[in-house]
Design an enzyme around this catalytic site. Structure first.
Site, PDB file in Angstrom:
ATOM      1  N   CYS A  21      -4.776  -6.644   0.084  1.00 59.98           N
ATOM      2  CA  CYS A  21      -5.873  -6.947   1.013  1.00 59.98           C
ATOM      3  C   CYS A  21      -6.799  -5.740   1.155  1.00 59.98           C
ATOM      4  O   CYS A  21      -6.417  -4.731   1.753  1.00 59.98           O
ATOM      5  CB  CYS A  21      -5.297  -7.362   2.367  1.00 59.98           C
ATOM      6  SG  CYS A  21      -6.499  -7.449   3.707  1.00 59.98           S
ATOM      7  N   CYS A  45      -7.808  -4.699   4.794  1.00 58.56           N
ATOM      8  CA  CYS A  45      -6.670  -4.110   5.514  1.00 58.56           C
ATOM      9  C   CYS A  45      -6.658  -2.594   5.372  1.00 58.56           C
ATOM     10  O   CYS A  45      -6.251  -1.865   6.278  1.00 58.56           O
ATOM     11  CB  CYS A  45      -5.348  -4.673   4.989  1.00 58.56           C
ATOM     12  SG  CYS A  45      -5.116  -6.445   5.248  1.00 58.56           S
TER      13      CYS A  45
END
Length: 309
Positions: free
Chosen positions: A48, A51
């Protein structure tokens, strides 16, 4: 462009404030730890990209809070059961746990200013900031709360009104005034007062509790006879609607601990009955009480053990 894959940067200098949490340690490091201070849970994955930006920003905000909050990082690829239980549908997702349950959260990457505001709300909810201790009004507020407990609602009403005359943005006084009006049976007036609260304190814990108290009062208006509902449950313990109605009636009668017990039993028997109605009502009852109330502490602990068992 942020390269996908790899691992999330490890916190520097976070100590016990920031931890990597697995399914095996979630109960201890999040649910139990949140009984003392709020725990921010960052749901992420190595692939991700956003993230990787959000994680370090959260860590900086947690460190800046100097122990008022903690942070747990959960890799959703390695903790799929927890992610499913909390219905994590996209990442990054951030939840804040306090007193054993989620109390706030957001999805996606956000600005540092929004993260700071998020952390500040949690600190305030836990009583770590913005308290009115020692400001000259605290003693009056405590006296008014004691009046309500003793049933001296008219006197309490006058005290709260006088305090708001001095400090119109006093969240504790607003919450107390609403609670007093609810206790007097003036639910419509209580709702009107709550709707007129200044925007600056709209998300204060005292006003969140006031919303819950009004919701419970509305439900109490349609509560049935306790004895009749108890008989129905005893005759058929799997009659979930009767058990739910019994919990509402017990709450309306001021028998809150018994109401919580019935809802916990309903949740144990059928967690998703009526779209999780038992858990929803439990949260409403918990929100309406003080965070350190034994009913809340015991109820949250039992509910959390069932959710994360």
């Amino acid at each position: 462009m942020i390269e996908l894959g790899g691992t999330q940067p490890q916190p520097q200098g976070g100590g016990d404030l920031i931890k990597d949490v697995s399914e095996a340690t979630f109960m201890k490091d999040v649910v139990e730890a949140s009984q003392e201070v709020p725990v921010i849970v960052d749901f992420w994955a190595p692939w991700c990209g956003p993230c990787k930006t959000l994680g370090p920003m959260l860590e900086d905000a947690v460190k800046a809070a100097r122990g008022a909050v903690k942070m747990a990082k959960v890799n959703v690829d390695e903790a799929q059961q927890i992610a499913a239980q909390l219905r994590i549908q996209s990442i990054p997702t951030v939840y804040a746990f306090y007193q054993g349950q989620p109390v706030d959260g957001f999805q996606g990457a956000v600005q540092q200013s929004e993260i700071k505001a998020f952390v500040d709300r949690l600190v305030q909810q836990a009583g770590g900031a913005g308290a009115a201790e020692g400001d000259g009004l605290d003693e009056a507020l405590t006296a008014a709360e004691e009046m309500v407990e003793k049933g001296e609602t008219n006197d309490a009403l006058q005290v709260y009104q006088a305090i708001l005359g001095e400090d119109e943005k006093n969240a504790r006084a607003y919450g107390g005034l609403v609670k007093t009006l609810v206790a007097m049976g003036s639910v419509d007036q209580a709702e009107s007062v709550l709707n007129g609260a200044p925007a600056e304190i709209a998300t204060a814990p005292e006003l969140e509790a006031a919303h819950a108290q009004i919701a419970l009062a509305r439900q109490a208006e349609n509560a049935g006879p306790v004895a009749d509902l108890q008989a129905k449950v005893e005759a058929n313990p799997d009659d979930h609607q009767a058990r739910y109605d019994l919990a509402q009636a017990l709450q309306a009668a001021g028998r809150t601990e018994e109401a919580v017990d019935q809802l916990l039993e309903l949740f144990r028997r059928e967690k998703e009955w009526n779209d999780g109605a038992a858990k929803t009502l439990l949260f409403t009852i918990f929100d309406a009480l003080k965070p350190n109330d034994p009913i809340v502490l015991n109820g949250r602990r039992k509910l959390s053990s069932m959710i994360f068992a």
